[in-house]
Design an enzyme around this catalytic site. Structure first.
Site, PDB file in Angstrom:
ATOM      1  N   THR A   1       0.824  -1.221   0.000  1.00 36.07           N
ATOM      2  CA  THR A   1       0.000   0.000   0.000  1.00 36.07           C
ATOM      3  C   THR A   1       0.854   1.265   0.000  1.00 36.07           C
ATOM      4  OG1 THR A   1      -0.172   0.403   2.382  1.00 36.07           O
ATOM      5  CG2 THR A   1      -1.672  -1.216   1.474  1.00 36.07           C
TER       6      THR A   1
ATOM      7  N   LYS B   1       0.797   6.417  -9.988  1.00 32.96           N
ATOM      8  CA  LYS B   1       0.034   5.185  -9.719  1.00 32.96           C
ATOM      9  C   LYS B   1      -0.061   4.322 -10.978  1.00 32.96           C
ATOM     10  CE  LYS B   1      -1.482   4.341  -6.238  1.00 32.96           C
ATOM     11  NZ  LYS B   1      -0.758   3.663  -5.117  1.00 32.96           N
TER      12      LYS B   1
HETATM   13  P1  NAP Z   1      -1.133   7.858   3.619  1.00 33.74           P
HETATM   14  O1  NAP Z   1      -1.895   7.823   4.880  1.00 33.74           O
HETATM   15  O2  NAP Z   1      -0.303   9.070   3.365  1.00 33.74           O
HETATM   16  O3  NAP Z   1      -0.239   6.562   3.527  1.00 33.74           O
HETATM   17  C1  NAP Z   1       0.888   6.478   2.678  1.00 33.74           C
HETATM   18  C2  NAP Z   1       1.868   5.491   3.266  1.00 33.74           C
HETATM   19  O4  NAP Z   1       3.000   5.374   2.376  1.00 33.74           O
HETATM   20  C3  NAP Z   1       2.432   5.977   4.614  1.00 33.74           C
HETATM   21  O5  NAP Z   1       2.603   4.880   5.460  1.00 33.74           O
HETATM   22  C4  NAP Z   1       3.781   6.556   4.198  1.00 33.74           C
HETATM   23  O6  NAP Z   1       4.743   6.567   5.240  1.00 33.74           O
HETATM   24  C5  NAP Z   1       4.180   5.546   3.139  1.00 33.74           C
HETATM   25  N1  NAP Z   1       5.295   6.052   2.355  1.00 33.74           N
HETATM   26  C6  NAP Z   1       5.343   7.157   1.579  1.00 33.74           C
HETATM   27  N2  NAP Z   1       6.583   7.297   1.078  1.00 33.74           N
HETATM   28  C7  NAP Z   1       7.322   6.263   1.557  1.00 33.74           C
HETATM   29  C8  NAP Z   1       8.675   5.847   1.417  1.00 33.74           C
HETATM   30  N3  NAP Z   1       9.552   6.516   0.667  1.00 33.74           N
HETATM   31  N4  NAP Z   1       9.076   4.703   2.051  1.00 33.74           N
HETATM   32  C9  NAP Z   1       8.220   3.989   2.820  1.00 33.74           C
HETATM   33  N5  NAP Z   1       6.931   4.352   3.002  1.00 33.74           N
HETATM   34  C10 NAP Z   1       6.497   5.473   2.376  1.00 33.74           C
HETATM   35  O7  NAP Z   1      -2.089   7.718   2.345  1.00 33.74           O
HETATM   36  P2  NAP Z   1      -3.305   6.726   2.044  1.00 33.74           P
HETATM   37  O8  NAP Z   1      -4.420   7.574   1.586  1.00 33.74           O
HETATM   38  O9  NAP Z   1      -3.512   5.783   3.148  1.00 33.74           O
HETATM   39  O10 NAP Z   1      -2.734   5.960   0.773  1.00 33.74           O
HETATM   40  C11 NAP Z   1      -2.297   4.609   0.868  1.00 33.74           C
HETATM   41  C12 NAP Z   1      -2.310   3.976  -0.498  1.00 33.74           C
HETATM   42  O11 NAP Z   1      -3.641   3.999  -1.019  1.00 33.74           O
HETATM   43  C13 NAP Z   1      -1.434   4.661  -1.545  1.00 33.74           C
HETATM   44  O12 NAP Z   1      -0.878   3.668  -2.382  1.00 33.74           O
HETATM   45  C14 NAP Z   1      -2.431   5.508  -2.322  1.00 33.74           C
HETATM   46  O13 NAP Z   1      -1.982   5.791  -3.636  1.00 33.74           O
HETATM   47  C15 NAP Z   1      -3.623   4.563  -2.321  1.00 33.74           C
HETATM   48  N6  NAP Z   1      -4.919   5.198  -2.584  1.00 33.74           N
HETATM   49  C16 NAP Z   1      -5.393   6.124  -1.703  1.00 33.74           C
HETATM   50  C17 NAP Z   1      -6.626   6.708  -1.966  1.00 33.74           C
HETATM   51  C18 NAP Z   1      -7.240   7.732  -1.032  1.00 33.74           C
HETATM   52  O14 NAP Z   1      -8.234   8.370  -1.417  1.00 33.74           O
HETATM   53  N7  NAP Z   1      -6.719   7.900   0.189  1.00 33.74           N
HETATM   54  C19 NAP Z   1      -7.337   6.366  -3.129  1.00 33.74           C
HETATM   55  C20 NAP Z   1      -6.819   5.418  -3.995  1.00 33.74           C
HETATM   56  C21 NAP Z   1      -5.595   4.826  -3.700  1.00 33.74           C
HETATM   57  P3  NAP Z   1       4.936   7.901   6.154  1.00 33.74           P
HETATM   58  O15 NAP Z   1       3.747   7.946   7.061  1.00 33.74           O
HETATM   59  O16 NAP Z   1       6.215   7.668   6.849  1.00 33.74           O
HETATM   60  O17 NAP Z   1       4.961   9.059   5.200  1.00 33.74           O
END
Ligand code: NAP
Length: 351
Positions: free
Chosen positions: A84, A167
């Site tokens: 994720t 993505k």
């Molecule tokens: P989020 O809370 O910001 O989670 C992102 C995660 O990725 C965090 O744990 C972050 O770690 C980690 N990350 C970012 N850069 C990194 C790196 N260089 N190394 C290791 N970990 C890293 O966002 P989210 O909304 O839950 O998104 C999670 C996933 O769902 C993503 O793949 C996103 O594209 C996908 N998604 C989200 C949505 C939405 O509406 N929220 C919709 C479709 C898809 P840190 O906390 O340390 O930054």
């Protein structure tokens, strides 16, 4: 159905991943959770608290998407990998550094390690509907009236829509990497805009920011007519787990409950919370947004190709193949605000 024993989840402290961890621990699964900095426990204290109250068992590891091999220790002994971790930020100074490199190199890194660890039988990848389309107006190019899993984003690049581009590149790379071996398979979840109760205040996800801006007065002068496919974070977590458990799960899965504009979201919240929050009450004219776009960090091309453009999705595969029973969108939005109103501990009890 295959029982899950030991599951690796990358970016476990994130908004979406935290709900997957919670549901896995409730089902008694052993979870290997990676975070970027293990010594910063404030980012994942909510997961340690959930671990105390559930039958599963949580093990926290440190790993970075940009460090080759850094997921290896966490992956040893796991039957499933849920990838994720990926930045979800819409405005960045450098699209490669901020979005594309972590998404693409991170996926390559994680899957190269999957190739080495023989216990892994399946990878569940968190992609997005933005790997299906880039701009809302792409709906006019796909040849049908709603986006399906057969559609791919062909319109984004590093300068225009860098998050959708990141993505799309990451998901395409995952499909290339699964094809050249036959030990593990790949199931992809493509969620729309995820909403619903956050389990921690720490995430920088755009989902959390949007809801904060809806309620803190930032958007009280009005919002653009932006149509989003919205889905509950709890359904997204269920979909990941079903994708891991169901033997015949395959391919991509659109996870969208309902398409709503920002104003429609605001109206749902106003019905529940009245005037408690400075929720937006009107839509701003597209011409005005186009005019001021560069001063608020948007491009005119983005405004032209997204504002005022309705979209639709076919979500039937998620219902038929993964068994998703979509949570009513009013509950999704009101539970999100209620969770923001209370502290983490009470929140856990209330959701
Ligand atoms: P989020 O809370 O910001 O989670 C992102 C995660 O990725 C965090 O744990 C972050 O770690 C980690 N990350 C970012 N850069 C990194 C790196 N260089 N190394 C290791 N970990 C890293 O966002 P989210 O909304 O839950 O998104 C999670 C996933 O769902 C993503 O793949 C996103 O594209 C996908 N998604 C989200 C949505 C939405 O509406 N929220 C919709 C479709 C898809 P840190 O906390 O340390 O930054």
């Amino acid at each position: 159905m295959t029982d899950l024993h030991r599951v690796l989840i990358t970016g476990a402290n994130g908004y979406v991943a935290s709900w997957i961890v919670k549901q896995l621990l409730e089902q008694g699964v052993t979870v290997h959770a990676t975070v970027r900095n293990k010594s910063n426990t404030s980012k994942y204290q909510h997961l340690l608290d959930i671990n105390e109250q559930t039958p599963g068992s949580l093990h926290v590891f440190e790993a970075d998407l940009l460090e080759s091999g850094s997921f290896e220790e966490a992956m040893i002994g796991c039957d499933v990998v849920m990838h994720t971790a990926s930045p979800f930020i819409l405005q960045v100074d450098d699209p490669y550094e901020g979005l594309i490199n972590p998404a693409l190199q991170g996926t390559e890194n994680v899957l190269e390690t999957v190739n080495k660890i023989s216990s892994v039988r399946r990878v569940v990848l968190t992609s997005s509907v933005v790997a299906i389309f880039g701009d809302n107006q792409d709906i006019n190019k796909v040849g049908h009236d709603r986006f399906t899993e057969a559609d791919w984003n062909t319109t984004s690049n590093a300068d225009h829509q860098p998050y959708p581009y990141s993505k799309t590149l990451a998901e395409r790379r995952a499909w290339q990497m699964v094809e050249v071996q036959d030990r593990w398979d790949l199931v992809v979840i493509n969620p729309g805009f995820v909403m619903g109760p956050p389990l921690s205040e720490q995430s920088g996800s755009e989902s959390i920011k949007t809801m904060q801006q809806m309620t803190d007065g930032t958007l009280k002068m009005g919002v653009p007519e932006l149509h989003n496919g919205v889905v509950d974070v709890r359904n997204v977590a269920e979909a990941h787990i079903a994708a891991a458990q169901k033997d015949h799960a395959e391919g991509r899965h659109i996870l969208v409950n309902k398409v709503l504009t920002l104003l429609e979201m605001s109206e749902i919240l106003r019905q529940e919370f009245g005037s408690k929050y400075a929720l937006p009450k009107r839509e701003l004219p597209k011409f005005l947004i186009w005019l001021v776009a560069p001063t608020v960090g948007l491009t005119r091309k983005y405004v032209k190709q997204n504002v005022g453009c309705p979209i639709a999705f076919n979500n039937s595969k998620s219902i038929e193949k993964l068994g998703i029973n979509y949570i009513p969108i009013d509950k999704t939005l009101t539970d999100h605000i209620r969770a923001m109103e209370v502290g983490t501990k009470e929140k856990m009890a209330s959701v």
